[in-house]
Structures are given as C-alpha cells and as structure tokens.
Design a protein around this motif. Structure first.
Motif, PDB file in Angstrom:
ATOM      1  N   SER A   1      20.345  30.115  34.690  1.00  0.00           N
ATOM      2  CA  SER A   1      20.582  31.427  34.093  1.00  0.00           C
ATOM      3  C   SER A   1      20.845  32.486  35.163  1.00  0.00           C
ATOM      4  CB  SER A   1      19.378  31.867  33.248  1.00  0.00           C
ATOM      5  OG  SER A   1      19.266  31.094  32.077  1.00  0.00           O
ATOM      6  N   GLU A   2      20.416  32.202  36.375  1.00  0.00           N
ATOM      7  CA  GLU A   2      20.458  33.200  37.450  1.00  0.00           C
ATOM      8  C   GLU A   2      21.862  33.738  37.734  1.00  0.00           C
ATOM      9  OE1 GLU A   2      19.599  32.659  42.019  1.00  0.00           O
ATOM     10  OE2 GLU A   2      17.697  32.734  40.904  1.00  0.00           O
ATOM     11  N   PRO A   3      22.913  32.890  37.761  1.00  0.00           N
ATOM     12  CA  PRO A   3      24.247  33.450  38.040  1.00  0.00           C
ATOM     13  C   PRO A   3      24.714  34.492  37.029  1.00  0.00           C
ATOM     14  CG  PRO A   3      24.257  31.076  38.342  1.00  0.00           C
ATOM     15  CD  PRO A   3      22.947  31.418  37.716  1.00  0.00           C
ATOM     16  N   PHE A   4      24.132  34.468  35.819  1.00  0.00           N
ATOM     17  CA  PHE A   4      24.506  35.456  34.805  1.00  0.00           C
ATOM     18  C   PHE A   4      23.647  36.712  34.867  1.00  0.00           C
ATOM     19  CE2 PHE A   4      25.548  31.294  32.828  1.00  0.00           C
ATOM     20  CZ  PHE A   4      26.922  31.443  32.776  1.00  0.00           C
ATOM     21  N   THR A   5      22.585  36.679  35.652  1.00  0.00           N
ATOM     22  CA  THR A   5      21.675  37.823  35.730  1.00  0.00           C
ATOM     23  C   THR A   5      21.689  38.486  37.103  1.00  0.00           C
ATOM     24  OG1 THR A   5      19.820  36.354  36.303  1.00  0.00           O
ATOM     25  CG2 THR A   5      20.157  36.854  33.976  1.00  0.00           C
ATOM     26  N   THR A   6      22.569  38.030  37.968  1.00  0.00           N
ATOM     27  CA  THR A   6      22.688  38.628  39.297  1.00  0.00           C
ATOM     28  C   THR A   6      24.167  38.829  39.624  1.00  0.00           C
ATOM     29  OG1 THR A   6      22.688  36.432  40.353  1.00  0.00           O
ATOM     30  CG2 THR A   6      20.572  37.553  40.159  1.00  0.00           C
ATOM     31  N   GLY A   7      24.426  39.695  40.579  1.00  0.00           N
ATOM     32  CA  GLY A   7      25.780  39.867  41.071  1.00  0.00           C
ATOM     33  C   GLY A   7      26.724  40.530  40.079  1.00  0.00           C
ATOM     34  N   GLN A   8      28.001  40.264  40.266  1.00  0.00           N
ATOM     35  CA  GLN A   8      29.046  40.884  39.464  1.00  0.00           C
ATOM     36  C   GLN A   8      28.939  40.492  37.996  1.00  0.00           C
ATOM     37  OE1 GLN A   8      31.059  43.166  40.415  1.00  0.00           O
ATOM     38  NE2 GLN A   8      32.429  43.311  38.656  1.00  0.00           N
TER      39      GLN A   8
ATOM     40  N   ALA B   1      26.297  39.855  36.231  1.00  0.00           N
ATOM     41  CA  ALA B   1      25.231  40.620  35.575  1.00  0.00           C
ATOM     42  C   ALA B   1      25.698  42.028  35.240  1.00  0.00           C
ATOM     43  CB  ALA B   1      23.996  40.671  36.470  1.00  0.00           C
ATOM     44  N   LYS B   2      26.434  42.661  36.151  1.00  0.00           N
ATOM     45  CA  LYS B   2      26.941  44.015  35.876  1.00  0.00           C
ATOM     46  C   LYS B   2      27.884  44.019  34.685  1.00  0.00           C
ATOM     47  CE  LYS B   2      26.660  45.367  40.769  1.00  0.00           C
ATOM     48  NZ  LYS B   2      27.447  45.772  41.963  1.00  0.00           N
ATOM     49  N   LEU B   3      28.766  43.036  34.630  1.00  0.00           N
ATOM     50  CA  LEU B   3      29.726  42.965  33.525  1.00  0.00           C
ATOM     51  C   LEU B   3      29.014  42.705  32.203  1.00  0.00           C
ATOM     52  CD1 LEU B   3      32.501  40.840  35.285  1.00  0.00           C
ATOM     53  CD2 LEU B   3      32.650  43.256  34.664  1.00  0.00           C
ATOM     54  N   LEU B   4      28.060  41.780  32.201  1.00  0.00           N
ATOM     55  CA  LEU B   4      27.361  41.444  30.964  1.00  0.00           C
ATOM     56  C   LEU B   4      26.485  42.592  30.485  1.00  0.00           C
ATOM     57  CD1 LEU B   4      26.453  37.724  31.710  1.00  0.00           C
ATOM     58  CD2 LEU B   4      28.110  38.558  30.034  1.00  0.00           C
ATOM     59  N   ARG B   5      25.841  43.298  31.412  1.00  0.00           N
ATOM     60  CA  ARG B   5      25.027  44.449  31.013  1.00  0.00           C
ATOM     61  C   ARG B   5      25.898  45.549  30.413  1.00  0.00           C
ATOM     62  NH1 ARG B   5      21.809  43.494  35.748  1.00  0.00           N
ATOM     63  NH2 ARG B   5      23.111  44.957  36.928  1.00  0.00           N
ATOM     64  N   ALA B   6      27.034  45.822  31.051  1.00  0.00           N
ATOM     65  CA  ALA B   6      27.948  46.832  30.514  1.00  0.00           C
ATOM     66  C   ALA B   6      28.472  46.408  29.151  1.00  0.00           C
ATOM     67  CB  ALA B   6      29.098  47.061  31.484  1.00  0.00           C
ATOM     68  N   GLY B   7      28.799  45.133  28.997  1.00  0.00           N
ATOM     69  CA  GLY B   7      29.269  44.638  27.706  1.00  0.00           C
ATOM     70  C   GLY B   7      28.218  44.768  26.632  1.00  0.00           C
ATOM     71  N   ARG B   8      26.966  44.480  26.996  1.00  0.00           N
ATOM     72  CA  ARG B   8      25.874  44.592  26.022  1.00  0.00           C
ATOM     73  C   ARG B   8      25.686  46.042  25.584  1.00  0.00           C
ATOM     74  NH1 ARG B   8      22.842  41.082  28.370  1.00  0.00           N
ATOM     75  NH2 ARG B   8      21.846  42.524  29.821  1.00  0.00           N
ATOM     76  N   ALA B   9      25.757  46.974  26.528  1.00  0.00           N
ATOM     77  CA  ALA B   9      25.593  48.387  26.188  1.00  0.00           C
ATOM     78  C   ALA B   9      26.725  48.868  25.285  1.00  0.00           C
ATOM     79  CB  ALA B   9      25.538  49.225  27.464  1.00  0.00           C
TER      80      ALA B   9
ATOM     81  N   ASP C   1      32.761  34.924  35.513  1.00  0.00           N
ATOM     82  CA  ASP C   1      32.277  35.135  36.878  1.00  0.00           C
ATOM     83  C   ASP C   1      30.956  34.412  37.135  1.00  0.00           C
ATOM     84  OD1 ASP C   1      34.455  36.634  37.475  1.00  0.00           O
ATOM     85  OD2 ASP C   1      33.441  38.557  37.608  1.00  0.00           O
ATOM     86  N   GLY C   2      30.066  34.386  36.129  1.00  0.00           N
ATOM     87  CA  GLY C   2      28.797  33.704  36.308  1.00  0.00           C
ATOM     88  C   GLY C   2      28.967  32.216  36.542  1.00  0.00           C
ATOM     89  N   GLY C   3      29.847  31.598  35.772  1.00  0.00           N
ATOM     90  CA  GLY C   3      30.087  30.170  35.960  1.00  0.00           C
ATOM     91  C   GLY C   3      30.695  29.872  37.319  1.00  0.00           C
ATOM     92  N   MET C   4      31.665  30.666  37.730  1.00  0.00           N
ATOM     93  CA  MET C   4      32.297  30.440  39.030  1.00  0.00           C
ATOM     94  C   MET C   4      31.294  30.606  40.168  1.00  0.00           C
ATOM     95  SD  MET C   4      35.416  29.598  38.333  1.00  0.00           S
ATOM     96  CE  MET C   4      36.464  29.888  39.754  1.00  0.00           C
ATOM     97  N   ALA C   5      30.380  31.570  40.031  1.00  0.00           N
ATOM     98  CA  ALA C   5      29.352  31.764  41.064  1.00  0.00           C
ATOM     99  C   ALA C   5      28.430  30.553  41.152  1.00  0.00           C
ATOM    100  CB  ALA C   5      28.547  33.028  40.756  1.00  0.00           C
ATOM    101  N   SER C   6      28.108  29.944  40.023  1.00  0.00           N
ATOM    102  CA  SER C   6      27.219  28.780  40.040  1.00  0.00           C
ATOM    103  C   SER C   6      27.876  27.575  40.706  1.00  0.00           C
ATOM    104  CB  SER C   6      26.793  28.416  38.616  1.00  0.00           C
ATOM    105  OG  SER C   6      27.852  27.817  37.889  1.00  0.00           O
ATOM    106  N   ALA C   7      29.189  27.484  40.629  1.00  0.00           N
ATOM    107  CA  ALA C   7      29.884  26.363  41.273  1.00  0.00           C
ATOM    108  C   ALA C   7      29.968  26.544  42.785  1.00  0.00           C
ATOM    109  CB  ALA C   7      31.283  26.209  40.682  1.00  0.00           C
TER     110      ALA C   7
END
Length: 321
Positions: A230-237, A239-247, A286-292
């Motif tokens: 889950s970490e790649p989706f909660t850190t870095g770029q 996380a910023k995109l997902l937080r903005a999308g959620r808001a 972006d989260g998936g690419m970061a995990s790879a």
C-alpha cells in the motif's frame, strides 16, 4: 543497538539488485497510458449517462452523454495509439480473440463500444440532415446503439483495471480485488460530471453519489489493506494525486447533493468530479510504477509469503505427527 549496547555485526539489508536494476521490470508505459485510462473511463461513464437520459426521456442529458462518449473515445484511441507507437498494432490485436488475455478482450470490447457509441452520437445530428428517410430512421437506430454502448460500458470501464492487475507490477497485482471498484466508480463519477454540467437532473446526481462511493471505497482499501504494497500509493507523487482526487470527489458529491437549485454549483461539481477522476487514474498509475522501480516491494512480500508457507508446513507436520 541491542538492549546491552552491542553494535550489530550484520549491516541492514538495502534490497539492491544486480547492477542496480529493478527486480521487476517496470512497464514501458508513459503517462499517455494514464490519460488513456481516464478517457476510456469517461467514455464508458458518459455512455451510461446517455442511456439514463434516454430511458428517463431527458434529451439534453442523452445528447451530452452521447457526444461526450464519442469525444472521450476518440481521445482514448489517440492515447492508446501514442503508446503502441503505430495505429496498425491496434488492428493486429483484432486478428485473434483470446479470452484469457485482458488486452485481447479489452480490444474487442473497445471496438464494439466504439461502433455503438459512434452510431448513437451521429444519430443526434440526423435531424439537421435534409433526407427525410435518415431523419425517420436515425432515432430508433440511435436508441438501440445507445443501449448497446451502455451494455458494453462496464467492461470498457473495468478491463483496464484487470489489465494492470494482471502485470507483475507488485502494487497493481496486490490490488486486483479493488482496482475494478476504483475504475468503475471513477467512470461513473466522470460521466456524472458531464451530466451535472449539461443537465443537473436527479439521475446524474445519483450517479455521482454511487460512483464516488465505489471509487472512495476501492481506493481506501488499496491504501490500507495491502501492507507494504500500500505504501507506493500513500507516499510520493501518487499520494499527492490520490489525496487531491479524494478531496475533489468529496467536493463534487457535496455540490451535487446540496447545490440542486444552482446551475453554477452543479457545473462546478461536475468539473470537480472530472478532475478527481483524472487525478485518481494518474495516482493509481504512478503508485504502481513506483512499486516496480523499488526492489523492496518485490523482495519483502516474497520473503513473507515464503516464511508463511514454511510455517504452515511445519505446523501441518507437527499436528499430523
């Protein structure tokens, strides 16, 4: 340091691979693919919106949905071809139908959807044509095509989620149960955004609430239930995109529910939902690419699974003995 103050003799593992290369080869995709994910979902959601307008006899909603579906589909095709490099590669994928391949099934679904959505959108221009025969035939043909596009739309909205989860990319693969919820919800929310801009009627508002609920549920599960992956989706770029999308999703739904009497508020809510859908797709990408790119997301889960198998085997032998 140990409790007695001794220094550890073995250095901490840093999860490097040979020659500093990732263990899992990242997908050779650019952000054209993320844009393709968004526009494909928007096309599917708009087709569902158009079908809702057709069934409830709301011509403005139907027209906006059909035109948006065709426009988003054209943009989706552009981004897909940009990633493939040559247009004929898409054509080559139609030479065979392989049920076990998400790409093959998605190509066929996208093609069928394109024919139906295109016919439905073109039928909207038929009343402007001089031919009386065309003006008479176009409405029933457009109605059938619109319902056909809506029938294929759920596959178009979610097959890309299956495609991502079917790769070896660690965080995408781990999120295979939730990605279809995120993509389906994102598609519904973006389609509802078109409806809130063009004709903020109750069907569009209900669609916005349902889409946002599915998207937020799936994204929350991905960010909290996959452990290290889950970490790649909660850190870095990402996380910023997902937080903005959620808001923006929350703001869009709030405006859709509370701003029923204001066309301005409804339009702003629609724009928020469209932006939120795009940000969510880019964040997942972006989260998936970061995990790879980071070997840790491959090595640690593999070791955990191996240790669990050994423990289960030893426990089984102990209980059997």
């Amino acid at each position: 340091m140990s409790p007695r103050g001794d220094r550890p003799m073995v250095p901490r593992a840093d999860f490097k691979s040979y020659y500093g290369r990732p263990i899992v080869r990242p997908a050779p995709w650019t952000h054209d693919v993320a844009a393709y994910l968004f526009t494909g979902g928007l096309a599917a959601g708009s087709a569902l919106l158009a079908a809702g307008g057709q069934v409830t006899r709301r011509p403005r909603m139907r027209r906006a949905g059909r035109v948006a579906a065709l426009g988003a589909l054209a943009a989706s095709g552009y981004f897909l071809v940009a990633d493939l490099g040559r247009p004929d590669r898409f054509h080559h994928m139609l030479r065979v139908a392989k049920p076990t391949s998400p790409m093959s099934m998605g190509t066929w679904a996208l093609s069928a959807f394109g024919v139906a959505a295109g016919a439905a959108a073109v039928s909207e221009a038929a009343p402007l044509l001089p031919s009386r025969f065309v003006r008479r035939v176009a409405p029933p043909v457009g109605a059938a095509a619109g319902l056909g596009a809506a029938a294929v739309a759920p596959v178009v909205a979610t097959y890309t989620a299956v495609l991502l989860a079917n790769t070896a990319t660690p965080s995408w693969h781990a999120a295979y149960p939730e990605l279809p919820f995120v993509f389906a919800g994102s598609a519904l929310a973006s389609g509802a955004g078109i409806g809130l801009i063009a004709d903020p009627a109750p069907p569009a508002r209900r669609m916005a609430v349902l889409g946002a609920a599915l998207e937020l549920y799936g994204a929350r599960r991905i960010e909290t239930t996959k452990g290290l992956l889950s970490e790649p989706f909660t850190t870095g770029q990402a996380a910023k995109l997902l937080r903005a999308g959620r808001a923006l999703t929350a703001a869009g739904v709030a405006g859709a529910v509370l701003g029923r009497r204001s066309r301005v508020v409804s339009a702003l809510s629609g724009l928020s939902l469209l932006a939120a859908s795009a940000l969510t797709r880019f964040g997942i990408f972006d989260g998936g690419m970061a995990s790879a790119r980071d070997p840790r997301y491959t090595v640690v889960p593999q070791r955990s699974r191996l240790a669990a198998k050994i423990d289960n085997r030893q426990n089984g032998e102990t209980s059997g003995g």
